[in-house]
Design a protein around this motif. Structure first.
Motif, PDB file in Angstrom:
ATOM      1  N   ASP A 296       0.831  -1.209   0.000  1.00  0.00           N
ATOM      2  CA  ASP A 296       0.000   0.000   0.000  1.00  0.00           C
ATOM      3  C   ASP A 296       0.863   1.255   0.000  1.00  0.00           C
ATOM      4  O   ASP A 296       0.537   2.255  -0.652  1.00  0.00           O
ATOM      5  CB  ASP A 296      -0.927   0.011   1.224  1.00  0.00           C
ATOM      6  N   ALA A 297       1.966   1.211   0.750  1.00  0.00           N
ATOM      7  CA  ALA A 297       2.882   2.348   0.789  1.00  0.00           C
ATOM      8  C   ALA A 297       3.483   2.598  -0.589  1.00  0.00           C
ATOM      9  O   ALA A 297       3.596   3.748  -1.036  1.00  0.00           O
ATOM     10  CB  ALA A 297       3.992   2.094   1.817  1.00  0.00           C
ATOM     11  N   LEU A 298       3.855   1.530  -1.278  1.00  0.00           N
ATOM     12  CA  LEU A 298       4.400   1.654  -2.627  1.00  0.00           C
ATOM     13  C   LEU A 298       3.363   2.219  -3.585  1.00  0.00           C
ATOM     14  O   LEU A 298       3.660   3.086  -4.416  1.00  0.00           O
ATOM     15  CB  LEU A 298       4.881   0.292  -3.127  1.00  0.00           C
ATOM     16  N   ASP A 299       2.135   1.736  -3.486  1.00  0.00           N
ATOM     17  CA  ASP A 299       1.064   2.187  -4.369  1.00  0.00           C
ATOM     18  C   ASP A 299       0.845   3.690  -4.238  1.00  0.00           C
ATOM     19  O   ASP A 299       0.764   4.413  -5.238  1.00  0.00           O
ATOM     20  CB  ASP A 299      -0.222   1.424  -4.050  1.00  0.00           C
ATOM     21  N   ASN A 300       0.768   4.174  -3.002  1.00  0.00           N
ATOM     22  CA  ASN A 300       0.552   5.603  -2.776  1.00  0.00           C
ATOM     23  C   ASN A 300       1.768   6.431  -3.163  1.00  0.00           C
ATOM     24  O   ASN A 300       1.633   7.545  -3.672  1.00  0.00           O
ATOM     25  CB  ASN A 300       0.199   5.850  -1.308  1.00  0.00           C
ATOM     26  N   SER A 301       2.953   5.892  -2.939  1.00  0.00           N
ATOM     27  CA  SER A 301       4.174   6.622  -3.279  1.00  0.00           C
ATOM     28  C   SER A 301       4.312   6.772  -4.785  1.00  0.00           C
ATOM     29  O   SER A 301       4.687   7.843  -5.286  1.00  0.00           O
ATOM     30  CB  SER A 301       5.397   5.893  -2.716  1.00  0.00           C
ATOM     31  N   VAL A 302       4.004   5.709  -5.522  1.00  0.00           N
ATOM     32  CA  VAL A 302       4.096   5.750  -6.979  1.00  0.00           C
ATOM     33  C   VAL A 302       3.108   6.755  -7.551  1.00  0.00           C
ATOM     34  O   VAL A 302       3.409   7.473  -8.514  1.00  0.00           O
ATOM     35  CB  VAL A 302       3.851   4.345  -7.577  1.00  0.00           C
ATOM     36  N   GLN A 303       1.910   6.835  -6.971  1.00  0.00           N
ATOM     37  CA  GLN A 303       0.887   7.752  -7.468  1.00  0.00           C
ATOM     38  C   GLN A 303       1.307   9.219  -7.355  1.00  0.00           C
ATOM     39  O   GLN A 303       0.815  10.077  -8.093  1.00  0.00           O
ATOM     40  CB  GLN A 303      -0.434   7.550  -6.706  1.00  0.00           C
ATOM     41  N   MET A 304       2.235   9.512  -6.447  1.00  0.00           N
ATOM     42  CA  MET A 304       2.677  10.890  -6.236  1.00  0.00           C
ATOM     43  C   MET A 304       3.804  11.294  -7.181  1.00  0.00           C
ATOM     44  O   MET A 304       4.242  12.445  -7.178  1.00  0.00           O
ATOM     45  CB  MET A 304       3.137  11.074  -4.788  1.00  0.00           C
ATOM     46  N   VAL A 305       4.283  10.371  -8.011  1.00  0.00           N
ATOM     47  CA  VAL A 305       5.335  10.671  -8.977  1.00  0.00           C
ATOM     48  C   VAL A 305       4.705  11.269 -10.226  1.00  0.00           C
ATOM     49  O   VAL A 305       3.752  10.715 -10.778  1.00  0.00           O
ATOM     50  CB  VAL A 305       6.140   9.396  -9.331  1.00  0.00           C
ATOM     51  N   ASP A 306       5.225  12.411 -10.693  1.00  0.00           N
ATOM     52  CA  ASP A 306       4.631  13.111 -11.829  1.00  0.00           C
ATOM     53  C   ASP A 306       5.164  12.616 -13.169  1.00  0.00           C
ATOM     54  O   ASP A 306       4.425  12.575 -14.150  1.00  0.00           O
ATOM     55  CB  ASP A 306       4.895  14.619 -11.714  1.00  0.00           C
ATOM     56  N   ASN A 307       6.444  12.283 -13.233  1.00  0.00           N
ATOM     57  CA  ASN A 307       7.041  11.869 -14.497  1.00  0.00           C
ATOM     58  C   ASN A 307       6.554  10.466 -14.889  1.00  0.00           C
ATOM     59  O   ASN A 307       6.771   9.501 -14.151  1.00  0.00           O
ATOM     60  CB  ASN A 307       8.569  11.893 -14.381  1.00  0.00           C
ATOM     61  N   SER A 308       5.889  10.350 -16.040  1.00  0.00           N
ATOM     62  CA  SER A 308       5.271   9.085 -16.446  1.00  0.00           C
ATOM     63  C   SER A 308       6.292   7.973 -16.651  1.00  0.00           C
ATOM     64  O   SER A 308       6.026   6.818 -16.323  1.00  0.00           O
ATOM     65  CB  SER A 308       4.470   9.281 -17.741  1.00  0.00           C
ATOM     66  N   TYR A 309       7.456   8.322 -17.204  1.00  0.00           N
ATOM     67  CA  TYR A 309       8.477   7.304 -17.471  1.00  0.00           C
ATOM     68  C   TYR A 309       9.005   6.721 -16.161  1.00  0.00           C
ATOM     69  O   TYR A 309       9.086   5.496 -15.994  1.00  0.00           O
ATOM     70  CB  TYR A 309       9.621   7.918 -18.280  1.00  0.00           C
ATOM     71  N   ILE A 310       9.348   7.595 -15.216  1.00  0.00           N
ATOM     72  CA  ILE A 310       9.830   7.127 -13.914  1.00  0.00           C
ATOM     73  C   ILE A 310       8.715   6.396 -13.173  1.00  0.00           C
ATOM     74  O   ILE A 310       8.955   5.377 -12.511  1.00  0.00           O
ATOM     75  CB  ILE A 310      10.361   8.312 -13.077  1.00  0.00           C
ATOM     76  N   LYS A 311       7.496   6.892 -13.301  1.00  0.00           N
ATOM     77  CA  LYS A 311       6.357   6.267 -12.634  1.00  0.00           C
ATOM     78  C   LYS A 311       6.145   4.843 -13.136  1.00  0.00           C
ATOM     79  O   LYS A 311       5.899   3.925 -12.342  1.00  0.00           O
ATOM     80  CB  LYS A 311       5.093   7.097 -12.894  1.00  0.00           C
ATOM     81  N   GLN A 312       6.270   4.638 -14.442  1.00  0.00           N
ATOM     82  CA  GLN A 312       6.111   3.296 -15.006  1.00  0.00           C
ATOM     83  C   GLN A 312       7.194   2.359 -14.479  1.00  0.00           C
ATOM     84  O   GLN A 312       6.930   1.188 -14.175  1.00  0.00           O
ATOM     85  CB  GLN A 312       6.168   3.362 -16.524  1.00  0.00           C
ATOM     86  N   LYS A 313       8.408   2.860 -14.365  1.00  0.00           N
ATOM     87  CA  LYS A 313       9.506   2.057 -13.824  1.00  0.00           C
ATOM     88  C   LYS A 313       9.239   1.683 -12.365  1.00  0.00           C
ATOM     89  O   LYS A 313       9.484   0.544 -11.945  1.00  0.00           O
ATOM     90  CB  LYS A 313      10.822   2.836 -13.919  1.00  0.00           C
ATOM     91  N   LEU A 314       8.731   2.642 -11.585  1.00  0.00           N
ATOM     92  CA  LEU A 314       8.486   2.386 -10.167  1.00  0.00           C
ATOM     93  C   LEU A 314       7.304   1.445  -9.953  1.00  0.00           C
ATOM     94  O   LEU A 314       7.220   0.782  -8.910  1.00  0.00           O
ATOM     95  CB  LEU A 314       8.254   3.713  -9.427  1.00  0.00           C
ATOM     96  N   GLU A 315       6.392   1.397 -10.908  1.00  0.00           N
ATOM     97  CA  GLU A 315       5.280   0.447 -10.797  1.00  0.00           C
ATOM     98  C   GLU A 315       5.772  -0.994 -10.849  1.00  0.00           C
ATOM     99  O   GLU A 315       5.107  -1.903 -10.351  1.00  0.00           O
ATOM    100  CB  GLU A 315       4.257   0.709 -11.904  1.00  0.00           C
TER     101      GLU A 315
END
Length: 413
Positions: A296-315
């Protein structure tokens, strides 16, 4: 937010509905609640035309609508934490804050939440309706407060996280203010010179029928373009910037392409990289420390990332941890984190001190981000000097080269 085309079987009939949600799982749950039926098929789709029109209208009229500023939201959460800690009932605290806030939009939201709480709905359920305005992080921390029975502590933690994010944003804006002002002044000065100074020499050049040098041709072409099509060029720039901004906000593929491109630009790539990872690690470490489950912590943390490329990597991290992988292995798989960070996470997992290690990593990325911002001027100065030199050289060569040739011709006669 993504859009899903969901086929639902309800009351013996099939219905197709468009659901807006963060992921496929959430879309299925929303479709079940909305149609009260069985979900047969879910396919991701593009934003519907009517939604695009609404977004365009919202963009055009955004200056008329009240928006929640981050500072107002932080102040509200901080006040709510203090009043809750003092033993004041949630409903009374929210109504009191609503009547004292300077944001009309936030006041409406708080009063509606207060009414829902008074009707017997929990605070998290009342806030669910305003997820887009308040954010997933706010809802997560409120749910944590409800589960643990310590709402004040959860709200204090939330306020601290949002304040840190706001401070980083303000640091970035402050750092780029000087370069932006300088570049704007340079652009205005160059435009004035092209528009008003070059025409003074144009008549002289026209009398000189010899072949003009390339810098002079460029200056004359710019003078003709600015003086003949100036308003259209300005209008085109405004429309172009607005169009790109609108498409960037509404088209996921375009945003992903642009975000990936930004990570290849000199200096900008470092600013984006360290700011996004600092934000991600800040939220992740605070949520783990507060007792939120890692997934859950990861899910919420990833949602706060604005850059789509980095966000996809963090998913990738979230998906791998959900399947049972260690956090260290998941972080390594993204290719975003250096070996030192992987070793620290491995040590934290092995020793049971993951939250302490995450705090150290957050501090490291914060230090890197602050270092870049503090030295931003020294990074940008060579670029600005190069631009100034190019402009001065163009003006000097464009004006003085033909005059020099004219002087030589006159001297020969």
């Amino acid at each position: 937010m993504r859009y899903y085309n969901v086929l639902v079987l309800a009351k013996g009939k099939k219905h197709q509905v468009i659901i807006q949600s963060n992921d496929k799982k959430e879309a299925i749950e929303k479709a079940k609640l909305k149609q009260n039926g069985i979900v047969l098929r879910v396919e991701e789709t593009t934003m519907p035309v009517e939604e695009k029109l609404k977004a365009l209208k919202s963009e055009l009229l955004s200056f008329k609508k009240g928006k929640i500023k981050r500072q107002h939201l932080i102040a509200t959460i901080r006040q709510l934490a203090v009043m809750t800690n003092a033993g004041i009932p949630i409903h009374d605290a929210i109504v009191e804050i609503a009547n004292s806030t300077a944001s009309d939009k936030l006041k409406q939201i708080l009063l509606d939440i207060g009414e829902n709480i008074n009707a017997g709905i929990s605070l998290s359920q009342a806030m669910e309706r305003y997820k887009d305005q308040l954010g997933n992080l706010t809802l997560t921390m409120v749910r944590l407060g409800e589960q643990t029975g310590d709402m004040a502590s959860a709200l204090f933690t939330l306020a601290n996280i949002l304040e840190q994010i706001d401070e980083n944003v303000r640091k970035f804006k402050k750092a780029i203010r000087y370069p932006l002002i300088t570049l704007t002044a340079m652009a205005i000065a160059f435009t004035i010179l092209i528009t008003y100074v070059v025409p003074k020499f144009k008549s002289i050049f026209e009398k000189f029928h010899a072949e003009l040098p390339l810098p002079t041709k460029i200056l004359l072409w710019l003078e003709h373009a600015f003086n003949t099509y100036g308003p259209y060029i300005l209008l085109g720039l405004v429309v172009g910037i607005f169009t790109i901004s609108f498409v960037y906000k509404t088209n996921e593929d375009f945003k992903y392409t642009m975000d990936k491109f930004f990570l290849k630009i000199y200096l900008l790539k470092k600013i984006i990289y360290y700011s996004q990872l600092n934000r991600f690690m800040l939220i992740f470490s605070e949520l783990v420390k507060a007792g939120i489950p890692v997934v859950d912590a990861l899910d919420n943390s990833v949602q706060m990332v604005d850059n789509s490329y980095i966000k996809q990597k963090l998913e990738i991290v979230k998906n791998m941890v959900e399947k049972g992988s260690s956090i260290a292995d998941a972080f390594k798989e993204t290719g975003l984190f250096e070996n030192m960070i992987i070793q620290m996470i491995t040590a934290g997992e092995a020793s049971g001190q993951l939250d302490a290690m995450l705090a150290k990593i957050t501090e490291y990325y914060g230090m890197k981000f602050n270092y870049i911002l503090d030295n931003l001027s020294s990074y940008i100065e060579p670029i600005m000097l190069a631009i100034i030199a190019a402009m001065v050289l163009l003006l000097a060569l464009g004006i003085f080269l033909p005059m020099w040739d004219m002087a030589k011709v006159v001297g020969q006669h």
